[in-house]
Design an enzyme around this catalytic site. Structure first.
Site, PDB file in Angstrom:
ATOM      1  N   TYR A 204       0.865  -1.210   0.128  1.00 56.35           N
ATOM      2  CA  TYR A 204       0.014  -0.032   0.047  1.00 56.35           C
ATOM      3  C   TYR A 204       0.830   1.074   0.028  1.00 56.35           C
ATOM      4  O   TYR A 204       1.815   1.343   0.643  1.00 56.35           O
ATOM      5  CB  TYR A 204      -0.882   0.098   1.156  1.00 56.35           C
ATOM      6  CG  TYR A 204      -2.440  -0.144   0.692  1.00 56.35           C
ATOM      7  CD1 TYR A 204      -2.948   0.898   0.163  1.00 56.35           C
ATOM      8  CD2 TYR A 204      -3.247  -1.184   1.214  1.00 56.35           C
ATOM      9  CE1 TYR A 204      -4.324   0.912  -0.589  1.00 56.35           C
ATOM     10  CE2 TYR A 204      -4.463  -1.330   0.746  1.00 56.35           C
ATOM     11  CZ  TYR A 204      -5.032  -0.179  -0.144  1.00 56.35           C
ATOM     12  OH  TYR A 204      -6.382  -0.158  -0.408  1.00 56.35           O
ATOM     13  N   GLU A 206      -0.373   4.802  -0.621  1.00 52.52           N
ATOM     14  CA  GLU A 206      -1.312   6.089  -0.732  1.00 52.52           C
ATOM     15  C   GLU A 206      -0.337   7.418  -0.545  1.00 52.52           C
ATOM     16  O   GLU A 206       0.358   7.403   0.249  1.00 52.52           O
ATOM     17  CB  GLU A 206      -2.402   5.861   0.333  1.00 52.52           C
ATOM     18  CG  GLU A 206      -3.579   5.019  -0.072  1.00 52.52           C
ATOM     19  CD  GLU A 206      -4.750   5.241   0.764  1.00 52.52           C
ATOM     20  OE1 GLU A 206      -4.605   6.179   1.879  1.00 52.52           O
ATOM     21  OE2 GLU A 206      -5.733   4.589   0.761  1.00 52.52           O
ATOM     22  N   ASP A 350      -5.665  13.269 -25.719  1.00 51.57           N
ATOM     23  CA  ASP A 350      -5.729  11.691 -25.293  1.00 51.57           C
ATOM     24  C   ASP A 350      -4.758  10.929 -26.339  1.00 51.57           C
ATOM     25  O   ASP A 350      -5.389  10.617 -27.597  1.00 51.57           O
ATOM     26  CB  ASP A 350      -7.085  11.278 -25.448  1.00 51.57           C
ATOM     27  CG  ASP A 350      -7.189   9.847 -24.802  1.00 51.57           C
ATOM     28  OD1 ASP A 350      -6.157   9.233 -25.154  1.00 51.57           O
ATOM     29  OD2 ASP A 350      -8.380   9.516 -24.671  1.00 51.57           O
ATOM     30  N   THR A 376      -2.916   5.881 -22.217  1.00 48.90           N
ATOM     31  CA  THR A 376      -2.945   4.561 -21.766  1.00 48.90           C
ATOM     32  C   THR A 376      -1.842   4.241 -21.867  1.00 48.90           C
ATOM     33  O   THR A 376      -0.959   4.705 -22.665  1.00 48.90           O
ATOM     34  CB  THR A 376      -3.786   3.464 -22.508  1.00 48.90           C
ATOM     35  OG1 THR A 376      -3.609   3.480 -23.848  1.00 48.90           O
ATOM     36  CG2 THR A 376      -5.433   3.743 -22.322  1.00 48.90           C
ATOM     37  N   LYS A 379      -1.044   0.374 -25.320  1.00 53.79           N
ATOM     38  CA  LYS A 379      -1.308   0.002 -26.942  1.00 53.79           C
ATOM     39  C   LYS A 379       0.071   0.186 -27.566  1.00 53.79           C
ATOM     40  O   LYS A 379       0.664  -0.564 -27.390  1.00 53.79           O
ATOM     41  CB  LYS A 379      -2.535   1.226 -27.447  1.00 53.79           C
ATOM     42  CG  LYS A 379      -3.752   0.955 -26.619  1.00 53.79           C
ATOM     43  CD  LYS A 379      -4.550   2.132 -26.878  1.00 53.79           C
ATOM     44  CE  LYS A 379      -6.331   1.928 -26.399  1.00 53.79           C
ATOM     45  NZ  LYS A 379      -6.492   2.233 -25.135  1.00 53.79           N
ATOM     46  N   ARG A 385      -1.324  -2.594 -18.886  1.00 57.53           N
ATOM     47  CA  ARG A 385      -2.388  -2.132 -19.009  1.00 57.53           C
ATOM     48  C   ARG A 385      -2.727  -1.198 -17.860  1.00 57.53           C
ATOM     49  O   ARG A 385      -3.037  -1.315 -16.750  1.00 57.53           O
ATOM     50  CB  ARG A 385      -3.645  -3.170 -18.741  1.00 57.53           C
ATOM     51  CG  ARG A 385      -5.103  -3.080 -18.982  1.00 57.53           C
ATOM     52  CD  ARG A 385      -5.715  -4.378 -19.473  1.00 57.53           C
ATOM     53  NE  ARG A 385      -5.043  -4.753 -20.692  1.00 57.53           N
ATOM     54  CZ  ARG A 385      -5.569  -4.224 -21.897  1.00 57.53           C
ATOM     55  NH1 ARG A 385      -6.579  -3.514 -21.683  1.00 57.53           N
ATOM     56  NH2 ARG A 385      -5.174  -4.665 -22.967  1.00 57.53           N
TER      57      ARG A 385
HETATM   58  N1  PLP Z   1      -8.755   6.949 -24.572  1.00 56.48           N
HETATM   59  C1  PLP Z   1      -8.552   6.328 -25.901  1.00 56.48           C
HETATM   60  C2  PLP Z   1      -8.408   7.323 -27.125  1.00 56.48           C
HETATM   61  C3  PLP Z   1      -8.727   5.063 -26.047  1.00 56.48           C
HETATM   62  O1  PLP Z   1      -8.817   4.484 -27.087  1.00 56.48           O
HETATM   63  C4  PLP Z   1      -8.983   4.242 -24.575  1.00 56.48           C
HETATM   64  C5  PLP Z   1      -9.156   2.907 -24.861  1.00 56.48           C
HETATM   65  O2  PLP Z   1      -9.332   2.067 -25.823  1.00 56.48           O
HETATM   66  C6  PLP Z   1      -8.869   5.088 -23.508  1.00 56.48           C
HETATM   67  C7  PLP Z   1      -8.901   6.166 -23.499  1.00 56.48           C
HETATM   68  C8  PLP Z   1      -9.243   4.356 -22.232  1.00 56.48           C
HETATM   69  O3  PLP Z   1      -8.414   3.175 -21.923  1.00 56.48           O
HETATM   70  P1  PLP Z   1      -9.139   2.125 -20.780  1.00 56.48           P
HETATM   71  O4  PLP Z   1      -9.305   1.125 -21.500  1.00 56.48           O
HETATM   72  O5  PLP Z   1      -7.576   1.854 -20.294  1.00 56.48           O
HETATM   73  O6  PLP Z   1      -9.637   2.906 -19.717  1.00 56.48           O
END
Ligand code: PLP
Length: 563
Positions: A204, A206, A350, A376, A379, A385
């Site tokens: 843990y 935090e 994002d 993320t 990918k 993950r």
């Molecule tokens: N943002 C984009 C552009 C994504 O393609 C994804 C997942 O496919 C996410 C955020 C969210 O990721 P997670 O599945 O880890 O929550």
């Protein structure tokens, strides 16, 4: 060469001869004991020697016990160790040439000191031949051992929980024998898996490094500091928060740090390539905020930045989101910045899908232009993950407070460790080559499908993915992905811009090249795979054809093992 040497009481009588043989040939030997014939436990010495080899302090090792059996068993528990008992010089030489034996095991009770010295010299001086032309079979077989090692990674789970063990073993077999074209997936390295599966899951923590609510956090502080420092270095960011559990929670952290419920977010529509967290009505983002969705141009199927600007001027968003889950074109971050500045909005990029391409220099970086960059890590970036947020220093405190205690409790430090490993891997020149190849492979695959009359949304791809409009060929995405599945080609159905079919049926499939590129496949293989996809989609009901291609797929995957 640095050699680590260990023996137990049964090996001690021949150790001096082995030491002399090694030092006589110029090796730098670290003698890890034991130092007399009092009874000791051989696994301790095997562990000390092998630990030095796996962390790079020693290039090779020598272990000696009475028969050599116990030391061999103990040493081979370490991944990356190839240990065997050698009782003749010929065995030692063959062990080197064929098996790249990095731990020589000797039996103190069965050979004389003179024999031990001769065997040691033979082992020390013989090179591994598997890298020479004509001897590729040796390298191939060693690689097969590593691949089989994927099963050994969870071997104790077998007796503990046979059902879960069987499911994981099934997944290993599926990965090994199918072609994965799911654009959001990848195969992480064994190093990432080891960090992710480590004992750090027990802790843990935090808070943040140096400011935790729990004792005993020194090792995880080191881990998290490394992850933060590497994330900043990899992407050139001023600040990184590496605690979000996934991409969705990374996005949530930015929204909650900077917005009030009801504020307007301008983001790409889900049915055009955006993500659920960009404002889908079924997602927290769509329920809590006022979402204005932007779309691609119906003519070009690409973003129309002039239209986007006009929309931003009209709706005056507090935040603009750039980034998508199914958009195959380069994103123009300077233009997004200019639009955000014109309307006084924050810009969040994002980059979940393209993070690996950004890290490897195969897509322009959003970091100089965005207030926040979320991602993320699993990918194209090829990590565990999970999620991260990068931001400008001025937002660091607000962001950190929102992630913890605002949204989460204890961070997953085993995952943080795996992220740190992935960031380190992504800084290597080999990763830049990988990122370039991902894009080259996607271009080739798209071109193959286009040559055979398939319509690619927006006319092609600049990144790792493409949307294939299968409706133009009389199919649904559901039918197409099911037919490909039968042949061992895994993809996903996907809506295409202005789709008239439901998200469960769709007019498209999404194909991506991150996973196949990780396996080492190149453009030649993309042309073969493209040819199979065309054949299958031209004859979706032909199960004989699917079975024939399934056999070809199995053969191809054998030649490109999953790491
Ligand atoms: N943002 C984009 C552009 C994504 O393609 C994804 C997942 O496919 C996410 C955020 C969210 O990721 P997670 O599945 O880890 O929550």
């Amino acid at each position: 060469m640095n050699i680590a040497l260990g023996c137990d009481h049964g090996g001690f009588p021949i150790k001096a001869a082995v030491l002399d043989a090694l030092r006589g040939r110029g090796a730098a030997v670290e003698d890890l004991g034991c130092f007399d014939t009092h009874s000791v436990d051989y696994p301790d010495y095997a562990r000390d020697v092998c630990a030095r080899i796996v962390d790079g302090r020693a290039a090779r090792g020598v272990l000696i016990c009475t028969t050599g059996t116990g030391m061999s068993i103990a040493a081979n528990r370490f991944s990356g160790i190839r240990a065997a008992v050698c009782d003749t010089e010929e065995r030692a030489r063959r062990g080197r040439t064929h098996n790249d034996l990095n731990v020589l095991v000797l039996s103190g009770g069965c050979i004389t000191p003179e024999q031990a010295a001769a065997i040691t010299r033979a082992w020390l001086e013989t090179p591994y031949e598997g890298l020479e032309p004509g001897n590729e079979r040796h390298a191939r077989r060693l690689q097969q051992i590593e691949v089989a090692g994927r099963l050994s990674e969870f071997a104790t789970l077998g007796p503990a929980d046979p059902e879960i063990h069987a499911a994981i073993a099934d997944h290993v077999a599926q990965e090994d024998s199918t072609i994965n074209l799911i654009a959001s997936e990848n195969y992480v390295s064994r190093a990432v898996r080891e960090a992710q599966g480590s004992v750090l899951t027990n802790k843990y923590a935090e808070g943040y490094p140096g400011k935790r609510w729990y004792g005993g956090c020194n090792p995880v502080d080191t881990v998290e500091r490394l992850a933060i420092e590497r994330a900043c270095r990899l992407f050139g960011a001023e600040h990184a928060n590496v605690q979000p559990h996934c991409g969705s929670s990374a996005n949530m952290a930015v929204y909650f740090a900077m917005l009030q419920p009801g504020d307007t977010i301008l983001a790409m529509s889900l049915d055009q390539g955006g993500h659920l967290t960009h404002g889908s009505p079924v997602n927290f983002s769509g329920r809590l905020f006022n979402i204005e969705a932007y779309r691609v141009s119906p003519e070009t199927e690409q973003l129309d930045y002039d239209a986007l600007e006009a929309q931003a001027v009209a709706c005056k968003p507090r935040l603009i989101v750039a980034g998508a889950s199914a958009y195959s074109r380069t994103l123009d971050f300077p233009r997004f910045r200019a639009i955000a500045d014109r309307v006084g909005a924050l810009l969040m990029v994002d980059m979940a899908h393209i993070a690996g391409l950004v890290a490897g220099g195969a897509h322009p970086s959003p970091v100089p232009f965005a207030d926040f960059v979320t991602s993320t890590t699993h990918k194209t970036l090829r990590g565990p993950r999970s999620g991260i947020v990068l931001c400008r220093q001025q937002y660091a405190q607000a962001l950190d407070k929102t992630v913890f205690p605002g949204l989460q409790g204890g961070p997953l430090e085993h995952t943080t460790a795996a992220k740190a490993v992935c960031f380190r891997e992504a800084m290597s020149p080999a990763f830049a080559d990988y990122a370039r190849q991902v894009v080259a492979n996607a271009r080739t695959l798209a071109a193959c499908l286009q040559e055979d009359g398939f319509k690619i949304v927006s006319g092609g791809t600049d990144n790792h993915l493409m949307l294939v409009n299968v409706a133009a060929s009389g199919l649904t995405g559901k039918e197409a992905s099911a037919a490909l599945d039968q042949a061992g080609i895994i993809a996903n159905k996907n809506t295409i811009p202005f789709d008239t079919k439901s998200p469960f049926v769709t007019s498209g499939i999404r194909l991506g090249t991150p996973s196949v590129t990780t396996r080492g496949m190149g453009e030649h293989e993309m042309r073969r795979i493209g040819g199979w996809i065309v054949e299958i989609l031209r004859h979706v009901g032909d199960t004989d054809l699917q079975q024939r291609i399934r056999r070809d797929v199995t053969e191809l995957t054998r030649a490109f093992p999953v790491p």
